[in-house]
Structure formats: C-alpha cells, structure tokens
Write a protein that holds these residues in place. Structure first.
Motif, PDB file in Angstrom:
ATOM      1  N   ALA A 145       0.127  -0.904  -0.120  1.00  0.00           N
ATOM      2  CA  ALA A 145      -0.026   0.116   0.230  1.00  0.00           C
ATOM      3  C   ALA A 145       1.220   1.632   0.094  1.00  0.00           C
ATOM      4  O   ALA A 145       2.292   1.404   0.426  1.00  0.00           O
ATOM      5  N   THR A 146       0.858   2.493  -0.693  1.00  0.00           N
ATOM      6  CA  THR A 146       0.607   3.438  -0.528  1.00  0.00           C
ATOM      7  C   THR A 146       0.667   4.543   0.896  1.00  0.00           C
ATOM      8  O   THR A 146      -0.539   3.837   1.248  1.00  0.00           O
ATOM      9  N   CYS A 147       0.824   4.404   1.458  1.00  0.00           N
ATOM     10  CA  CYS A 147       0.959   4.792   2.698  1.00  0.00           C
ATOM     11  C   CYS A 147       1.001   6.775   3.374  1.00  0.00           C
ATOM     12  O   CYS A 147       1.925   7.077   2.449  1.00  0.00           O
ATOM     13  N   HIS A 148       0.829   6.825   4.449  1.00  0.00           N
ATOM     14  CA  HIS A 148       0.805   8.562   4.515  1.00  0.00           C
ATOM     15  C   HIS A 148       0.834   8.567   6.177  1.00  0.00           C
ATOM     16  O   HIS A 148       0.122   8.105   6.747  1.00  0.00           O
ATOM     17  N   ARG A 149       2.149   9.541   6.355  1.00  0.00           N
ATOM     18  CA  ARG A 149       2.544   9.395   7.370  1.00  0.00           C
ATOM     19  C   ARG A 149       2.000  11.311   7.557  1.00  0.00           C
ATOM     20  O   ARG A 149       3.432  11.848   7.102  1.00  0.00           O
ATOM     21  N   HIS A 150       1.670  11.849   8.172  1.00  0.00           N
ATOM     22  CA  HIS A 150       2.181  13.233   8.463  1.00  0.00           C
ATOM     23  C   HIS A 150       3.201  13.831   8.943  1.00  0.00           C
ATOM     24  O   HIS A 150       3.459  14.115  10.574  1.00  0.00           O
ATOM     25  N   GLU A 151       3.945  13.780   8.490  1.00  0.00           N
ATOM     26  CA  GLU A 151       5.614  13.904   9.579  1.00  0.00           C
ATOM     27  C   GLU A 151       6.357  14.840   8.478  1.00  0.00           C
ATOM     28  O   GLU A 151       7.684  14.852   7.640  1.00  0.00           O
ATOM     29  N   PRO A 152       5.868  16.007   8.144  1.00  0.00           N
ATOM     30  CA  PRO A 152       6.982  17.110   7.006  1.00  0.00           C
ATOM     31  C   PRO A 152       8.134  16.796   6.897  1.00  0.00           C
ATOM     32  O   PRO A 152       8.493  17.249   8.850  1.00  0.00           O
ATOM     33  N   SER A 153       8.495  17.020   6.290  1.00  0.00           N
ATOM     34  CA  SER A 153      10.517  16.942   7.171  1.00  0.00           C
ATOM     35  C   SER A 153      11.270  17.394   5.319  1.00  0.00           C
ATOM     36  O   SER A 153      10.406  16.717   4.014  1.00  0.00           O
ATOM     37  N   ASP A 154      12.739  17.808   5.041  1.00  0.00           N
ATOM     38  CA  ASP A 154      13.136  17.518   3.667  1.00  0.00           C
ATOM     39  C   ASP A 154      13.397  16.527   4.060  1.00  0.00           C
ATOM     40  O   ASP A 154      14.683  16.433   2.599  1.00  0.00           O
ATOM     41  N   ASP A 155      13.969  15.704   4.765  1.00  0.00           N
ATOM     42  CA  ASP A 155      14.639  13.913   4.091  1.00  0.00           C
ATOM     43  C   ASP A 155      14.092  13.355   3.680  1.00  0.00           C
ATOM     44  O   ASP A 155      12.884  12.335   3.844  1.00  0.00           O
ATOM     45  N   PRO A 156      14.121  12.602   2.263  1.00  0.00           N
ATOM     46  CA  PRO A 156      13.272  11.727   1.443  1.00  0.00           C
ATOM     47  C   PRO A 156      13.093  10.706   2.911  1.00  0.00           C
ATOM     48  O   PRO A 156      12.835  10.023   2.448  1.00  0.00           O
ATOM     49  N   ALA A 157      14.076  10.210   3.523  1.00  0.00           N
ATOM     50  CA  ALA A 157      14.117   9.493   4.214  1.00  0.00           C
ATOM     51  C   ALA A 157      12.702   9.322   5.015  1.00  0.00           C
ATOM     52  O   ALA A 157      12.127   8.973   5.254  1.00  0.00           O
ATOM     53  N   ARG A 158      11.963  10.259   4.751  1.00  0.00           N
ATOM     54  CA  ARG A 158      10.568  10.610   5.656  1.00  0.00           C
ATOM     55  C   ARG A 158      10.116  10.608   4.895  1.00  0.00           C
ATOM     56  O   ARG A 158       9.746  12.624   5.228  1.00  0.00           O
ATOM     57  N   MET A 159       9.434  10.782   3.998  1.00  0.00           N
ATOM     58  CA  MET A 159       8.615  11.252   3.277  1.00  0.00           C
ATOM     59  C   MET A 159       6.934  10.561   3.807  1.00  0.00           C
ATOM     60  O   MET A 159       6.744  10.135   4.523  1.00  0.00           O
ATOM     61  N   GLN A 160       6.644  11.687   3.132  1.00  0.00           N
ATOM     62  CA  GLN A 160       4.693  12.135   3.595  1.00  0.00           C
ATOM     63  C   GLN A 160       4.037  11.171   3.022  1.00  0.00           C
ATOM     64  O   GLN A 160       2.841  10.411   3.188  1.00  0.00           O
ATOM     65  N   SER A 161       4.292  10.409   1.601  1.00  0.00           N
ATOM     66  CA  SER A 161       3.818   9.616   1.082  1.00  0.00           C
ATOM     67  C   SER A 161       4.643   8.609   0.526  1.00  0.00           C
ATOM     68  O   SER A 161       5.831   9.096  -0.083  1.00  0.00           O
ATOM     69  N   PHE A 162       3.993   7.218   0.368  1.00  0.00           N
ATOM     70  CA  PHE A 162       5.967   6.372   0.866  1.00  0.00           C
ATOM     71  C   PHE A 162       4.640   4.858   1.073  1.00  0.00           C
ATOM     72  O   PHE A 162       3.689   4.707   1.383  1.00  0.00           O
ATOM     73  N   SER A 163       5.940   3.836   0.605  1.00  0.00           N
ATOM     74  CA  SER A 163       4.668   2.533  -0.197  1.00  0.00           C
ATOM     75  C   SER A 163       5.713   1.030   1.290  1.00  0.00           C
ATOM     76  O   SER A 163       6.813   1.651   1.162  1.00  0.00           O
ATOM     77  N   MET A 164       4.756   0.539   1.346  1.00  0.00           N
ATOM     78  CA  MET A 164       5.687  -0.078   2.202  1.00  0.00           C
ATOM     79  C   MET A 164       4.655  -1.864   1.947  1.00  0.00           C
ATOM     80  O   MET A 164       4.086  -1.626   0.765  1.00  0.00           O
ATOM     81  N   ARG A 165       5.601  -2.716   1.492  1.00  0.00           N
ATOM     82  CA  ARG A 165       5.139  -4.351   1.413  1.00  0.00           C
ATOM     83  C   ARG A 165       5.306  -5.016   2.479  1.00  0.00           C
ATOM     84  O   ARG A 165       6.245  -4.935   3.375  1.00  0.00           O
TER      85      ARG A 165
END
Lengths: 303, 83
Positions: A145-165
């Motif tokens: 799923a594409t997931c959302h967590r509201h964690e604004p950050s400039d670090d690409p390791a902390r995306m607000q929209s990301f996917s996990m299997r």
C-alpha cells in the motif's frame, strides 16, 4: 539536516531520481528509481513463495472507523490524515468562492467526509476480517500500500507518502510470533543479499505526547517491535524494515477469532520500499548501471 | 502504611481495568500479570498525576514504575509524595 544528508539529498535531485513535489515530503520518483522499487517488490515476494498467502495491492483509503480501530487516532493523532470536503448547501458556495479567491480560510468550510489515508499496509486487512473466524493455523497475507504519515521533513527518508510491502499473519499467538521472527531473519538476509549492512534492533513506535513515552517504553520492554536499520540518506542509520507483534490488539478491535472463539493474534513484517531504494542508492551509487551484478540481477535491472 | 496506598488502589480500581479487585491485591502483586495493559497503565499514570499533583519525569515513564502498588508508592515517594 547534516551536511552529509543535505549533499546526498541534492545529489538525488541532480540525478533526477527524486523530484520534490508541491509539499514537503512528497516526492515524484523517476522511472529509474521506481524500477528499483519494482525489483525489490518481486525479490521479497519470491522469498515468501514457500507459503500460501493472499496477495493484493491495497486502495490507500480507510474509513474513519477503521482508522480509529487501528489505534492510530489515540496513539499517533499527529500523524494521521483525515480527509474533508465541502458538504454544505449551495447557498454557502459564494462564501467559499470568496475565500478561495481572496486567499481566505476556505479549508475551514470543509468537513470530515468519513475517509482517511492509511498509515500502514496491514491496516487495510483487518476490516476485511471483521467478525471472521480464521483457520486454526492462521491466515497469511502479502500486501502493498501507499501510506501517509503526516511528518513534514526535507529528508527523503521521511516521505509523507511512501509505500510498504508487508507480510502479515493473523491467527494463533504462537503463529504470530513465529511469523514475525521468521521474517525478521529472512528480511535481514534479503536486504544483505542486496548489499546492505543491516542491524536488527528493538524499537518502539513514536507514540504521541508524554504518555507516548510510557507507551513506547512498554513496547520496547515487551520487545514487540524490531527494526532493521542501515544508512538511508545519511550516516545515521534508520529503519528500512520492521517486524511487529501486535498481540490481540487487532483481533480484539475487529473481533477476529481462531477456533473456538479465541481472539486472534497478529504480526507483520514490512519492507519500506522507498527507504530500501534510497539505502541502495546510497550504498551502491546513483547510477544503477554500476551496481554489483548480483544485486542488479536480483532486482531484475537488466540493460 | 503510607497514606498514598488507599488512593493508589482507588485509582487502579477506577482506571486499571483489572479483572480483579485492586482493593484486595497484594502490594507487591505484579499488576501486569493481573491484567494491566499498556493503555490502562497510561490512564493510571494520568490519574495518579492528577490526584497527587505531580508529573512523572521521563526517567519514571517505564513499565517498572507501575508494576505494583508498592512500586507506584515508591515512585510517588521519590517525587516527594508520601502523605
């Protein structure tokens, strides 16, 4: 952000691998970046071939009630994304237009519409099992799923929209623990086969507030959650996968049972696809043509 | 017996969601073994802070602190509450 992290981030942009979206933490990923993601998907999927499992890509939406039952609203109210839209009568439209055109507070005229974005892939599974008695030896899922967590950050390791299997188990307690432990081992091996140096460490979720510290301490002391950490976008290691034992939490909330009427346990192991991809670019360089041939082969990165 | 124990027991009874009576548990009985969950321990923590006018510092935000009536009593005493 450290200089090292900032340099890596700019290098990712220069290489065209990531394009910043219109909000912090939203990234458009090049087809080269996504080819690596596809490779990771099939590589880990193949490793799960030894067991019958239900497999699907999830729609990234949950009902508000499913979100509440997952526990996220109590535990991480600051991280959730609850959707809203305009449900007022047409007579209120002129005011909406006026606010939009004058740069006024038009969001204030929106109201929650019953939908929420999912924060974890496995959350989409439990509502489908509401009130269900699963087989005595449990059910296994492989979901993405594409997931959302509201964690604004400039670090690409902390995306607000990301996917996990995720590989998810729902069933008896022993099975849930065994599933988590199997995948913690297997996941580490898979990531090492891609050339990453991972360490498995006990972890806790970022529960909100002061009470969150007690929740986090409890989780850590119970060794419910472990993370596989490595360098992602800086020399500070971060989690690229995690294995979690949920106890009866989801079984209780969604009335999922095993015979006869015993509350089901569950566990999950999730691969953070963009984080693994970033870790690979950090480890092997920004040009996939130069990656070790065994890694390229495992990720189906041909030509 | 310290004056805090009766209040501690009342708070556990009201917030601990224990399947057994908190009024008759032994002071050293393991509350987690007797059904105290993480979520309930958070409610207990907040109720204790409210009742005794204290704030548990980070170092006390651990499972051990709420492990038994005696453990809670000791934690409160370390914060200057013993009446």
């Amino acid at each position: 952000m450290t200089t090292d992290a900032e340099e890596f981030r700019l290098a990712l942009f220069d290489a065209g691998l990531l394009v910043p979206g219109s909000v912090s933490g939203a990234y458009h990923r090049s087809f080269v970046f996504e080819a690596v993601v596809r490779g990771i998907e099939s590589f880990v999927s193949a490793a799960g071939r030894d067991a019958e499992r239900r497999q699907f890509y999830c729609a990234p939406l949950l009902s508000q009630s499913a979100l509440a039952k997952s526990g996220y609203v109590i535990s991480f109210p600051n991280l959730i994304g609850v959707l809203s839209s305009f449900s007022r009568p047409e007579k209120d439209l002129p005011e909406l237009i006026e606010r939009v055109e004058s740069g006024g507070d038009w969001p204030e005229m929106m109201s929650p519409n019953g939908l929420a974005l999912g924060g974890a892939a496995c959350h989409h599974i439990y509502p489908t099992l509401a009130g269900v008695e699963v087989p005595a030896d449990g059910l296994l899922y492989e979901v993405q799923a594409t997931c959302h967590r509201h964690e604004p950050s400039d670090d690409p390791a902390r995306m607000q929209s990301f996917s996990m299997r995720e590989f998810v188990f729902v069933g008896p307690e022993a099975g849930a623990l065994a599933h988590r432990d199997l995948w913690l081992q297997r996941g580490a091996q898979l990531l090492e086969q891609l050339g990453l140096a991972v360490e498995t460490v006990p972890a806790n979720d970022p529960f909100f507030g002061r009470v969150g510290k007690l929740m986090g301490a409890s989780q850590r002391e119970k060794e419910a959650k472990f993370e596989l950490v490595t360098e992602i976008t800086s020399s500070n290691p971060g989690a690229i996968s995690s294995g979690n034992y949920h106890g009866e939490h989801f079984g209780e909330e969604f009335s999922i049972t095993v015979p006869e009427g015993v509350t089901a346990h569950s566990s999950c192991f999730g691969f953070g696809l963009e984080r693994i991809t970033l870790a690979l670019f950090r480890r092997h360089g920004l040009d996939t043509a130069n990656w070790p041939s065994d890694v390229r082969s495992r990720l189906n990165l041909v030509n | 017996m310290s004056g805090t124990v009766p209040t501690i027991r009342e708070i556990l009874q009201a917030n601990g969601r224990l399947p057994v009576s908190a009024l008759t548990l032994g002071e050293d009985d393991d509350l987690y073994q007797h059904g105290l969950t993480s979520h309930a321990s958070v409610n207990v923590m907040l109720a204790l802070e409210d009742a005794f006018g204290v704030e548990f510092p980070d170092v006390l935000l651990r499972r051990d602190t709420f492990k038994s009536v005696a453990a809670i009593q000791n934690a409160l005493a370390s914060l200057g509450v013993d009446q």
